[in-house]
Design a protein around this motif. Structure first.
Motif, short mmCIF file in Angstrom:
data_model
loop_
_atom_site.label_atom_id
_atom_site.label_comp_id
_atom_site.label_asym_id
_atom_site.label_seq_id
_atom_site.Cartn_x
_atom_site.Cartn_y
_atom_site.Cartn_z
N THR A 178 -6.05 9.02 2.65
CA THR A 178 -5.93 7.45 3.20
C THR A 178 -4.37 6.80 3.28
O THR A 178 -3.50 7.33 2.47
CB THR A 178 -6.64 6.69 2.05
N ILE A 179 -4.18 6.36 4.64
CA ILE A 179 -2.94 5.87 4.97
C ILE A 179 -3.15 4.53 4.95
O ILE A 179 -3.95 3.77 5.54
CB ILE A 179 -2.51 6.59 6.19
N THR A 180 -2.40 3.84 3.85
CA THR A 180 -2.25 2.15 3.76
C THR A 180 -1.11 1.57 4.59
O THR A 180 -0.04 2.22 4.70
CB THR A 180 -2.24 1.56 2.29
N SER A 199 2.65 0.48 -0.10
CA SER A 199 2.15 1.09 1.05
C SER A 199 2.51 2.55 1.67
O SER A 199 3.57 2.52 1.27
CB SER A 199 1.98 0.07 2.30
N THR A 200 1.59 3.18 2.18
CA THR A 200 2.02 4.55 2.94
C THR A 200 3.25 4.22 3.93
O THR A 200 4.32 4.93 3.73
CB THR A 200 0.94 5.42 3.27
N ARG A 233 -1.20 -6.05 2.16
CA ARG A 233 -2.20 -5.14 2.30
C ARG A 233 -3.05 -5.35 3.46
O ARG A 233 -3.97 -5.97 3.51
CB ARG A 233 -3.07 -4.86 1.20
N ARG A 248 -6.14 -0.06 6.50
CA ARG A 248 -6.05 1.35 6.05
C ARG A 248 -6.66 2.33 6.73
O ARG A 248 -7.57 1.96 7.55
CB ARG A 248 -6.51 1.50 4.51
N TYR A 294 -8.20 6.01 7.17
CA TYR A 294 -8.87 7.11 6.43
C TYR A 294 -9.65 8.06 6.92
O TYR A 294 -10.48 7.82 8.07
CB TYR A 294 -9.72 6.78 5.11
N ILE A 349 -10.46 3.25 10.94
CA ILE A 349 -9.44 2.17 10.67
C ILE A 349 -10.25 1.10 10.08
O ILE A 349 -11.35 0.65 10.67
CB ILE A 349 -8.49 1.76 12.01
N LEU A 391 -8.02 -4.78 6.01
CA LEU A 391 -8.19 -5.18 4.48
C LEU A 391 -8.09 -6.66 4.29
O LEU A 391 -7.43 -7.46 3.36
CB LEU A 391 -7.11 -4.59 3.69
#
Length: 168
Positions: free
Chosen positions: A94-96, A103-104, A115, A118, A120, A129, A132
């Motif tokens: 998962t990429i945030t 966060s990534t 945030r 994300r 995933y 996508i 959030l």
């Protein structure tokens, strides 16, 4: 005042002045070149632990989302914004995205939330996508996301002034 005291005060003032100049140059440099996207220490430690396991009894675990589909995207590229040119390899995690430091991809954008979104993989190997609950929204090809949505390769994901694409 003695000559020695005066000389020590001059040298102290000079040292403080140089310290200020060095800090100012570092701040300007970080504003010009931005932040680097690096592999997180926890992910590195997990990879090191997997590599240290004995090879004999270890079996290859399937990727989280199943097999990688042919023609599936392999990287995430930032095409607009302060991180233009940054590329992140898609490895099934998962990429945030957001302004939060954990966060990534840390977005230095006034219109991004802490945030924000994300990305995933799902079970079919497709990338999803999800917004959030951001204030300014996440857009996929000019339409605002309200539910988790599959990302077609080459589609523009806009978060504030930042535009991101999935590429092969």
């Amino acid at each position: 005042m003695s000559e020695l005291t005066l000389t020590v005060m001059r040298l102290g003032f000079l040292a403080v002045l140089w310290l200020f100049v060095i800090v100012a140059v570092q701040v300007i440099r970080s504003d010009l070149f931005g932040t680097r996207v690096t592999q997180r220490a926890t992910a590195r430690r997990a990879a090191d632990a997997r590599d240290r396991q004995p090879q004999r009894g270890r079996q290859q675990a399937p990727a989280r989302g199943g097999r990688q589909r042919r023609g599936a995207p392999t990287k995430l590229v930032i095409t607009e914004g302060s991180l233009t040119g940054t590329t992140v390899a898609l490895q099934g995690q998962t990429i945030t995205l957001g302004r939060a430091h954990d966060s990534t991809i840390v977005l230095d954008d006034d219109y991004a939330s802490g945030r924000h979104a994300r990305i995933y993989p799902d079970r079919d190997g497709q990338w999803i996508i999800e917004d959030l609950g951001s204030t300014n929204g996440t857009y996929l090809d000019r339409s605002r996301l309200t539910v988790p949505t599959p990302i077609p390769p080459g589609s523009a994901i806009r978060i504030g002034k930042t535009v991101i694409e999935l590429r092969k």
